[in-house]
Design a protein around this motif. Sequence first.
Motif, mmCIF file in Angstrom:
data_model
loop_
_atom_site.group_PDB
_atom_site.id
_atom_site.type_symbol
_atom_site.label_atom_id
_atom_site.label_comp_id
_atom_site.label_asym_id
_atom_site.label_seq_id
_atom_site.Cartn_x
_atom_site.Cartn_y
_atom_site.Cartn_z
ATOM 1 N N PHE A 288 40.435 42.525 41.467
ATOM 2 C CA PHE A 288 41.236 41.457 42.066
ATOM 3 C C PHE A 288 42.439 41.126 41.188
ATOM 4 N N ILE A 289 42.230 41.049 39.880
ATOM 5 C CA ILE A 289 43.339 40.759 38.969
ATOM 6 C C ILE A 289 44.423 41.825 39.104
ATOM 7 N N ASN A 290 44.004 43.076 39.219
ATOM 8 C CA ASN A 290 44.968 44.171 39.347
ATOM 9 C C ASN A 290 45.587 44.260 40.737
ATOM 10 N N GLY A 291 45.047 43.496 41.697
ATOM 11 C CA GLY A 291 45.574 43.556 43.062
ATOM 12 C C GLY A 291 45.346 44.902 43.708
ATOM 13 N N GLU A 292 44.186 45.526 43.435
ATOM 14 C CA GLU A 292 43.878 46.857 43.955
ATOM 15 C C GLU A 292 42.619 46.795 44.821
ATOM 16 N N LYS B 248 49.763 38.075 41.678
ATOM 17 C CA LYS B 248 50.432 39.116 40.887
ATOM 18 C C LYS B 248 50.218 38.883 39.391
ATOM 19 N N ILE B 249 48.989 38.880 38.993
ATOM 20 C CA ILE B 249 48.640 38.662 37.592
ATOM 21 C C ILE B 249 49.024 39.885 36.768
ATOM 22 N N ASP B 250 49.626 39.645 35.617
ATOM 23 C CA ASP B 250 49.988 40.738 34.715
ATOM 24 C C ASP B 250 48.713 41.452 34.281
ATOM 25 N N PRO B 251 48.609 42.758 34.523
ATOM 26 C CA PRO B 251 47.385 43.471 34.148
ATOM 27 C C PRO B 251 47.138 43.496 32.641
ATOM 28 N N GLN C 285 37.724 42.365 47.353
ATOM 29 C CA GLN C 285 37.205 42.414 45.976
ATOM 30 C C GLN C 285 36.319 41.199 45.707
ATOM 31 N N LEU C 286 36.725 40.047 46.244
ATOM 32 C CA LEU C 286 35.944 38.823 46.041
ATOM 33 C C LEU C 286 34.681 38.835 46.895
ATOM 34 N N TYR C 287 34.749 39.458 48.066
ATOM 35 C CA TYR C 287 33.537 39.607 48.879
ATOM 36 C C TYR C 287 32.503 40.426 48.101
ATOM 37 N N GLN C 288 32.976 41.524 47.495
ATOM 38 C CA GLN C 288 32.065 42.376 46.736
ATOM 39 C C GLN C 288 31.557 41.667 45.489
ATOM 40 N N PRO D 197 41.865 31.359 56.818
ATOM 41 C CA PRO D 197 42.374 30.513 55.729
ATOM 42 C C PRO D 197 42.490 31.238 54.396
ATOM 43 N N TRP D 198 41.587 32.187 54.112
ATOM 44 C CA TRP D 198 41.637 32.872 52.823
ATOM 45 C C TRP D 198 42.245 34.272 52.929
ATOM 46 N N GLY D 199 42.862 34.586 54.070
ATOM 47 C CA GLY D 199 43.570 35.852 54.179
ATOM 48 C C GLY D 199 44.659 35.901 53.116
ATOM 49 N N MET D 200 44.889 37.057 52.528
ATOM 50 C CA MET D 200 45.778 37.149 51.372
ATOM 51 C C MET D 200 46.734 38.326 51.510
ATOM 52 N N VAL D 201 47.988 38.087 51.132
ATOM 53 C CA VAL D 201 48.998 39.139 51.124
ATOM 54 C C VAL D 201 49.021 39.762 49.730
ATOM 55 N N PHE D 202 48.805 41.077 49.672
ATOM 56 C CA PHE D 202 48.803 41.790 48.406
ATOM 57 C C PHE D 202 50.088 42.587 48.251
ATOM 58 N N SER D 203 50.681 42.519 47.091
ATOM 59 C CA SER D 203 51.892 43.287 46.808
ATOM 60 C C SER D 203 51.589 44.768 46.929
#
Length: 272
Positions: A146-150, A6-9, A178-181, A161-167
Motif C-alpha cells: 500500500f505504501i508503494n502504491g502497487e 503517494k508516500i515516498d518509498p 492491499q488493505l483488504y488483504q 466511500p473508500w474507493g481510491m485513485v492510485f497514481s
Amino acid sequence: MLVHPKIDPVALQIGPLAIHWYGITYLVAFGLFLWLASIRVRQTQFAQAGWTRRDVEDLLFYGVLGVVIGGRLGYVLFYKPGYYASHPLEIFAVWKGGMAFHGGLLGVIAAMGVFAWLRKRPFWQVTDLIAPCVPTGLASGRIGNFINGELWGRVTSPDLPWGMVFSGAGPEPRHPSQLYQFGMEGLLLFGFLWWFSRKPRPMGQVSGAFLIGYGLCRFTAEFFREPDAFLGYLALGMSMGQWLCVPMILAGIVLCAWSARRGFPAGEKVAA
C-alpha cells in the motif's frame, strides 16, 4: 473517493544509503515471527517436545532463505516463464521487483523440510509451530504494497466511500485491495489460527487450517484485486492468484482429514 497519498518509498536517506519502507516491513515481519514463535515454543505441547528459543532463531534463518528464493523462483515460473527463459540473468535481479507468495510458501515448505530432516523432527510438527506466526508477516507485507502504491485493486464505483485513485492506475477509483488483504490474510487469519492453535491439535491440523484459511482469503481478495496486466484473466475468468489458491485449499482439506485420522498431538515425539 480518496486519493493515494503517494508516500515516498524511501523511509530514510543517509548519504548514499536508502532505507525503503518495503524493507522495513520485511524486518517487522521477521521480528513479529521471532516474537510469536518464541511464545509458541513455550506452549505445553512444544515445550514438552524440547523446542527452544534457539530453534526459533534457526527457523527464522531457514524461513528467510525459503521466502526469498522461493518467492523469486515462484514469480519467474508462475508469472513470466517465457520472459525469464529469454533473459535468464535477470532472474537474479531481485532489486527490480517480482516476488510471488505461492512461490515463497513452497520455498518455506522446502526450507522447513530441510530443518526437520537435520533436526530429526516431524515435518508437520515444524509447520504447525510456525503456521500461526505467518499471517502477521503477510499483513506487514501488504502495508508495504500500500505504501508503494502497487498491486492496486479493480475499478470500483465512485460512490464507494473508500474507493481510491492510485497514481499510474488511471483516474478511476479502485478498491484498496492491499488493505483488504491486510485485513483478511493478515489480521483475520492470524486471529483464527492463534485461537485454533491454543490447545493441542492432531499433528498437521494447524498447517492444514493455514492452507485452507489463506487460500480462501486470497481467493476472495482476488475478486477485488487487479490481475497482472501481462496475464489478465485466465480460464473461467479467474486470476492466476485464484488458480494457485485452488490446489492450496484442496491440500489443506486433505491434510486436515489425514491428521484427524492419524491423531498424533502436534508436540508428540514421533519419528520424522
